[in-house]
Write a protein that holds these residues in place. Sequence first.
Motif, PDB file in Angstrom:
ATOM      1  N   UNK A  98       0.818  -1.195   0.000  1.00 60.03           N
ATOM      2  CA  UNK A  98       0.000   0.000   0.000  1.00 60.03           C
ATOM      3  C   UNK A  98       0.861   1.257   0.000  1.00 60.03           C
ATOM      4  N   UNK A  99       1.924   1.237   0.799  1.00 57.60           N
ATOM      5  CA  UNK A  99       2.729   2.450   0.936  1.00 57.60           C
ATOM      6  C   UNK A  99       3.531   2.729  -0.321  1.00 57.60           C
ATOM      7  N   UNK A 100       3.965   1.683  -0.969  1.00 57.94           N
ATOM      8  CA  UNK A 100       4.711   1.893  -2.209  1.00 57.94           C
ATOM      9  C   UNK A 100       3.816   2.518  -3.265  1.00 57.94           C
ATOM     10  N   UNK A 101       2.528   2.367  -3.075  1.00 58.26           N
ATOM     11  CA  UNK A 101       1.570   2.978  -3.995  1.00 58.26           C
ATOM     12  C   UNK A 101       1.238   4.401  -3.560  1.00 58.26           C
ATOM     13  N   UNK A 102       0.958   4.551  -2.264  1.00 55.50           N
ATOM     14  CA  UNK A 102       0.390   5.816  -1.792  1.00 55.50           C
ATOM     15  C   UNK A 102       1.450   6.910  -1.714  1.00 55.50           C
ATOM     16  N   UNK A 103       2.596   6.588  -1.129  1.00 54.82           N
ATOM     17  CA  UNK A 103       3.577   7.652  -0.859  1.00 54.82           C
ATOM     18  C   UNK A 103       4.098   8.283  -2.150  1.00 54.82           C
TER      19      UNK A 103
END
Lengths: 602, 773
Positions: A361-366
């Motif tokens: 998720x973070x690799x997508x969101x950030x």
Amino acid sequence: MVKHYRPPGKKKEGNAAKFVTRSQALKHLQISLPLFRKLCILKGVTPREPKKKFKGTHQTYYHVKDIAFLHHEPLVEIHRAIRVHEKKIKKAEAKKNLERAKRLRERTPKPKIDRIIRQRYPRFVDALGELDDCLTMVHLFAALPASQSKKIDVECVHTCRRLAHEWQAFISRTHKLRKTFVSVKGIYYQADVEGQTITWLTPHSLQQVVTDDIDITTMLNFLQLYEPLLGFVNFRLYHSINLKYPPKTDPRLEAIAADVLYIKIFFPNHADLYALLKSDHVAGSGQVETNQKEAESGVEKSELRLAQLQHQLPSNEQPGALMHLVEEVTGEDEEDQDTRECKRLFKNMKFFLSREVHRESFLFVIPAFGGTVSWEGEGAPFGESDQSISHQIVDRESQGHRFLSREYVQPQWVYDCVNARIILPTENYLVGRTPPPHLSPFINYDEEGAYVPDYAKTIKHLQAAARKEVLPLPGFGKEDLEDPQNLLIGGLIDRAEANEAAQKKQKMKILEQQYHDDLKKELKGDTHTSADSKETSTGAELNGESTRNVQENIDDSSDMGKLMLSRKKRKLLEAMQISNARKQGKTDLLRQRKKKIDEAKS
Amino acid sequence: MTGKKKATKQNNHEDPSEKFPSPTASDSDSDSDYQDSSTDDDDSSFSPDSQSESEPENGSPENDVSGDSEAGASKDEVHDEDGGNESSDLHQGGAESDSSEDEVAPRNTVGDVPLKWYDDEPHIGYDIKGKKIKKKEKQDKLDSFLANVDDSKSWRKVYDEYNDEVVELTKDEIKLIGRLIKNRAPHADFDPYPDYVDWFKWEDAKHPLSNAPEPKRRFIPSKWEDKRVVQLVRAIRKGLIPFNKPKEEDGPYLLWGDDSGSTEKANHLAYIPAPKRRLPGNDESYNPPLEYIPTQEEINSYQLMYEEDRPKFIPKRFTSMRSIPAYENAMKDCFERCLDLYLCPRVRKKRLNIDPESLKPKLPSRKELKPYPITCYIEYKGHEDAVTSISIEASGQWMASGSSDGTVRIWEVETGRCLRQWEVGEAVSCIAWNPLPDIHILAVSVGQDVLLLNTCLGDEEEQKRIKDLLWVDPSTASDDSGNKAPSVSWLKDDKHEGLRLRHFKTVTTVEWHRKGDYFSTVMPADILFECYKYMIHGPYRKQTVKLVVDYIFVSCFVIGLNGTRGIKCYTRTGFSLTSSLRESRAVLIHQLSKKLTQKLPFKLHGLAVRSTFHPSRSIFFVCTKKSVRVYDLLKTKVIKKLDTGLREASSIAVHPGGDNLIVGSKEGKMCWFDMDLSSKPYKILKCHPKDINNVVFHRSYPLFASCSDDCTAYVFHGMVYSDLNQNPLIVPLEILRGHTSSNGRGILDCKFHPRQPWLFTAGADKLIKLYCH
């Protein structure tokens, strides 16, 4: 003439002519029920509700035109061919003619969906508008375990995963993501692509279980439509930003499943840089790190250029670079205010994900909000010891070794920041503390009577505060007043403030009015009581319950208008009142609970 | 010679049917033993002592095996003695000559010729020296048979036709034949599958087997193949050979290249996109605010709810993201969404997103429509039972009330003081002041009577006039009604100093004409009630019950009710319910000054409920259960019929203007009729949940009110404009409460004050209330 008698040769009329039941349709199409269902799913044919259900209410009705539409569908023929082919394969296998069976299997006719997709979604916007279910399903299947018994083959899962990552990569790199919400059901994302708001749900990165109470064939039928649909949509999206589809993938990152990142999307102005990088592309973690760093620096460089251009200071770059700049600027102009805001949220921030944090998720969101991210493990762009890391995302009870230069926050902080569009203070989200409630960004609190949780109010205050801070930002000097963008922001803020002020005023007014009303009521009550005292002296009695009367009066006044309505409108009004009461009941329950909790605390 | 013999053998071998032992002579040349024996055979067959006599029976050499053997057997025994030595000799020869067959000479040199050529000759052939070989003498059959029987070895004897001798087969030969018959190798020692022994020594070979050099053709491409390839290529180019290889999976392409062509309209039905899923609220958060989490009691209470009412999702709270478990219903949710997508009919429904208040019509503010009665001002207490009717005196100073306790009271309106009281004995159903301010007469309907009471108000002059009015000549009273029997008798009531109008049925309402001279009474034709009453109290109680009724079922019911026997139906002119119903004797109009009673000269359709006079013209309204009929009294004809559409009307009131009227009904509805507009109601107001008992118009203010059994009275603003194009304006103003219900009845009557906007209500709770503005 008797109503039901129809002379021979005369055509049917009315509903009987317009609609057919499902079994009639099957007979007409000469296909089996499963195939019919599949066709309906692929072609988007749904049952209809005739006004008069001439064959009974338990039947499903389809429009005659819909059935004719299916009848002319080439897919029917293809499926017949497939059936024949399967028989051949079976025969060959029974005769142990394995080679023939294999050859036949290779040559099984495959239905092509592209025409249907074009038919169903004549414009690209139409396809985007209905992408929600498609994305949710593809993301779900990407998380499913492949199993022979459930007919979920590995290829299907891999395709889904690839498509999902391609989509996420696009959204992330073009900064189209708007909202995220971590729910019990999974993580909701909302993106804004070409004016269409697309919301999808990704399951938590845990293994899903395929239960027996669902019909997997139906879902696979849907997937048969959704997979190519998403493929075409991705193609078109990548095409729109001048990229080749399918994108090149980084095999090493793919191997370590660094999800979104392995899809390299290079904007045209970065392409040469990456080509250069690729030339000395030798496996080795250290090198990769540097590569990525370089890439990041490239990104930063381009940002810098942009800033320079905004300040209208033509840079000292070579003419080629200028060309790129021009391109960039045009690209920038196309972006709307929202995208720019999103792009800047995590600008100049470096995140590091701890080992226990769900990376995907973070690799997508950030990156979608302009931040750079790394993680612990192979292929990470930078290590934990990097001094420039500003935030480390930690999802554990306590953090042992700490760098003073960075903040250790819980994962929820990122999502809350994204939803609030400001960098929230981190003290509530520090490691080891219970984070504040995670609120849904999809609720419109401006609606009348909506329940506003405390934390939503705090966030609103913070947002307001942040906006005021934005004003004297160093980037926008006095001479930048003519900068339209700056003005725009200023105008926005002014407007927002004005809005707030107006709201306050309104509230005040309402309160005032209420007060006046109360006063009046009291006065009225007084008059009643005085009348009472008078009347007792004369011997006759009067009602003493003035307060109750007042209450009744209010009720009456609301009732009065209702008397004059027609029956239809009255029923409508009653239905509305019931539903409003239900809503109100819900919020009341919440308020009640809140009150109880507060009481228990104090 | 040898070749010939071989040929013979070959022949023998080829045609086994020719001679029985011939197969023995066959088989491969290479193998020795057997071959030798066969040559022996041949040798022996060429023995010179064979007879040259021909045998007629064995004409053809191609005799079948059976015949041949038979014949052979017969010949055997003939030549038994003769051929004995020869056979031994033959054996000897067989034993000694092993290897070479060429050395043994055949005895008969005739060669391989058909033997039938010798059938007629005495010899059978020639021996090696060219001498004829004589045939043997033929034995007769009997002898040969006997010899055969005697000889135990006869089964192994074979007749050799060629040499004309009988040969006895040895044991080995028999075995050999047996093996042949069984299709095995003839020799027992023969091994059909010997181990292969490679006799050539490959190692140490100095030279190759073939030393020829590799031919050139092995190194150049084949010309024919080349030609074939060219042929195929041409065929492919021409498209003669289709490639139906499966194409490689072609990936996505630019499907929506140009959206310009998208404007083409699909020729199928309008597509309704599926509604999007509901977006999650705070309750679905993994970490919702505390107030979103239901308490344990609430969760338990969900179990008591119906399954469909139960919340689908119960919020849960997790303190950190790592503790979120996998959502167990993820697949199910997705599947249900799929089902919704393809199984649910899609209908576009307009959703009204409006404030419910905006549905209400724009009405003028109530404040602007003041004054109207708002609050209870005075309560009048004193009656012992439900107050059924009230009436206000024209000046507005006095109020009369009748109650079901059998009293009539007069109150002073402003003080609430009870001025006077009459005991009338029976329950009062209706009461009405004379509308003229100087004639203080009160009409009270009590049971079957209508009392006209002198209230003793006013000055002496007025009192005198009243007394004059109320005086009736007892002698003339009965004669007034002409030839028919009087429906109403005007009597003097001494007790109350008034008049008593005796009706034949219960009078429910009394209504004065505006001039105060006429008044109408309504006797609703409640047949059952009347019959019952009649039978109980009527003047003919001791006679047989004579009833003339329209409805047979009614009479039957009466029988059942009273248990009387032998009902006879007479048409009696004197007393007939039928006539009262048909000629609308339900409504009577009385003239006070002349003490006259008139029937309504019309036919009433339906049961009369109320009647009222037009406020200004000589028009009379009769309200029946379903409709309102408007009569012109002067022209004596029906002007109008108003269709209420109600189930059972209960009350009627006419607007002071005279063109509008309202009808209240027992189902709680009120109809406003604009008589200029239509015979259908202009507006139907459904305000009361229970029966409406009375509706009234205010005489001067634009107000009207209704009272009902639900203990409320509604006050409306009812403005009628003089402009005919403008519809009347109806605004509900106030709901007046305060009465309590008793015996299921609420407010029984309501009346407006003649001058003030005040409303009097009479309740079943023994109270009269005055509502003021």
